[in-house]
Design a protein around this motif. Sequence first.
Motif, PDB file in Angstrom:
ATOM      1  N   ALA A  47     -72.293  60.425  53.669  1.00 31.25           N
ATOM      2  CA  ALA A  47     -71.546  59.101  53.581  1.00 31.25           C
ATOM      3  C   ALA A  47     -72.780  58.114  53.335  1.00 31.25           C
ATOM      4  O   ALA A  47     -73.883  58.064  54.083  1.00 31.25           O
ATOM      5  N   GLU A  48     -72.375  57.494  52.048  1.00 30.44           N
ATOM      6  CA  GLU A  48     -73.335  56.425  51.827  1.00 30.44           C
ATOM      7  C   GLU A  48     -72.718  55.523  50.808  1.00 30.44           C
ATOM      8  O   GLU A  48     -71.976  56.045  50.022  1.00 30.44           O
ATOM      9  N   GLU A  50     -70.301  53.607  48.762  1.00 35.28           N
ATOM     10  CA  GLU A  50     -68.875  53.590  48.821  1.00 35.28           C
ATOM     11  C   GLU A  50     -68.222  54.877  49.304  1.00 35.28           C
ATOM     12  O   GLU A  50     -67.094  54.929  49.469  1.00 35.28           O
ATOM     13  N   THR A  52     -67.928  55.959  52.162  1.00 37.57           N
ATOM     14  CA  THR A  52     -67.654  55.770  53.667  1.00 37.57           C
ATOM     15  C   THR A  52     -66.902  56.741  54.135  1.00 37.57           C
ATOM     16  O   THR A  52     -65.847  57.235  53.306  1.00 37.57           O
ATOM     17  N   GLU A  53     -67.244  57.367  55.300  1.00 37.11           N
ATOM     18  CA  GLU A  53     -66.272  58.272  56.170  1.00 37.11           C
ATOM     19  C   GLU A  53     -65.065  57.910  56.052  1.00 37.11           C
ATOM     20  O   GLU A  53     -64.482  56.751  56.466  1.00 37.11           O
ATOM     21  N   SER A  55     -63.061  57.615  53.161  1.00 35.06           N
ATOM     22  CA  SER A  55     -62.647  57.162  51.918  1.00 35.06           C
ATOM     23  C   SER A  55     -62.234  58.395  50.932  1.00 35.06           C
ATOM     24  O   SER A  55     -62.634  59.454  51.169  1.00 35.06           O
ATOM     25  N   TRP A  58     -65.334  60.072  49.805  1.00 35.89           N
ATOM     26  CA  TRP A  58     -66.193  60.861  50.753  1.00 35.89           C
ATOM     27  C   TRP A  58     -65.421  62.350  51.160  1.00 35.89           C
ATOM     28  O   TRP A  58     -65.679  63.129  51.306  1.00 35.89           O
ATOM     29  N   THR A  74     -70.513  64.917  59.151  1.00 35.84           N
ATOM     30  CA  THR A  74     -70.964  63.726  58.399  1.00 35.84           C
ATOM     31  C   THR A  74     -72.529  63.518  58.607  1.00 35.84           C
ATOM     32  O   THR A  74     -72.917  63.529  59.611  1.00 35.84           O
ATOM     33  N   THR A  76     -76.152  61.488  56.394  1.00 38.25           N
ATOM     34  CA  THR A  76     -76.578  60.037  55.805  1.00 38.25           C
ATOM     35  C   THR A  76     -77.711  60.318  55.287  1.00 38.25           C
ATOM     36  O   THR A  76     -78.541  59.387  54.503  1.00 38.25           O
TER      37      THR A  76
END
Length: 174
Positions: A47-48, A50, A52-53, A55, A58, A74, A76
């Motif tokens: 997750a970084e 755009e 995002t968790e 999405s 992702w 997840t 980062t």
Amino acid sequence: MAEQNVLIVVDMQNGVFESERYDRVGRAALINQLIDRAGRVIFIQHAEGEMTEGSALWDILPELHRPEGAISVTKTACDSFYRTTLESVLKELDTARFTICGCATDYCVDTTIKVAASKGYAVTVASDAHTTGNRTHVTAQQLIAHHNEVWEGLSVPGNPLTVKTTAQILADWL
């Protein structure tokens, strides 16, 4: 009870594959073979930005199989253990060994393998089921071959890494 075959699939996500990666179709097919035979599957998802968790970026690639009971962790950072639940998941599964595959060979897969080995996990790398993109000075194919060679020779006294093809791993899982 026989130990289950735990498979960790790193960053095989829509957002990661917005950049060209070597042999997406072939690597996904091999990863699916491993997924279909594994006792437990853990998807590591970065997750970084755009991605995002939750999405679409992702999310796991649509061509990958998603078995019931698969676990999602997840992260980062390149290290799948860094500030994640991965270690507690592995403890809950009561396993000290796993097979790993995914993307990117030279970043998140490599970092996770080295950290896992230093933590004492017995790691088997699926040599033909990880991928990356071309870099400025080296091709993806060269990076994959180079990392397989490095992992085979990685010095972790008492805990050598195992590097095998998907076919060899599946034969071991009979």
